[in-house]
Design a protein around this motif. Structure first.
Motif: not given
Length: 192
Positions: A152-174
């Motif tokens: 799930k995390y890798k898919q998100l990082a590939q499809r939308n790297p902006e989220i990984i760069k700008r969003v705190p990891h606790n929000l990514i977890a949610s």
């Protein structure tokens, strides 16, 4: 200048005659949000469809424990609303607030419908957006139901790297439906 991103976004999807640009922007109002300020709260009626011209918003529901269950992030160039509340003028189930200082361009339902009638190319533009949104939601549901936490995390990082760069990891977890510790572990593992 405040409308440049919106007009560019529209032109990337449909042919937009120059004469209609001024007409389109006349339907929108501008609003600034401080970090953590609400654009919409659960129980209110969603009065506007919003285009993010600067910053970052999140939409979420609160679970029975009061924890956020994030269903979407909206960056520059993205649209956001509680669409059911907006279209049907019913109470919103979503909360939408700013993760960063944010600026949005907002259109009311009345102006949205008027714009669609007066500028037919906008009907095509929104149809393309809605089709893309359905494809994205279907993909997200498939990932959510079929992938491991790391996938799930890798898919998100590939499809939308902006989220990984700008969003705190606790929000990514949610957003991914994972524990914050799981996301921290995956991030550390993938940095090596």
């Amino acid at each position: 200048m405040m409308f440049d991103l919106l007009l560019s976004h529209i032109q990337n999807k449909v042919d937009l005659p120059e004469k209609q640009k001024h007409q389109i922007v006349s339907f929108f109002t501008h609003k600034k949000l401080r970090k953590k300020q609400y654009l919409l709260q659960e129980g209110d009626i969603c009065k506007c469809l919003s285009f993010v011209s600067k910053g970052l918003l999140k939409s979420y529901v609160l679970d029975e424990k009061g924890s956020e269950r994030i269903n979407m992030f909206a960056f520059e160039g993205w649209w956001i609303s509680d669409f059911n509340s907006f279209i049907n003028q019913e109470k919103a189930v979503l909360n939408i607030n700013a993760v960063e200082e944010t600026e949005v361009l907002m259109i009311t339902l009345e102006d949205y419908e008027r714009m669609m009638l007066e500028i037919p190319v906008m009907d095509r533009y929104f149809r393309i957006l809605y089709q893309n949104s359905l494809v994205t939601k279907d993909h997200r549901l498939m990932v959510s139901n079929s992938f491991t936490a790391e996938e799930k995390y890798k898919q998100l990082a590939q499809r939308n790297p902006e989220i990984i760069k700008r969003v705190p990891h606790n929000l990514i977890a949610s957003y991914l439906g994972l524990a914050p510790e799981t996301v921290s572990r995956i991030r550390k593992k993938n940095l090596h």
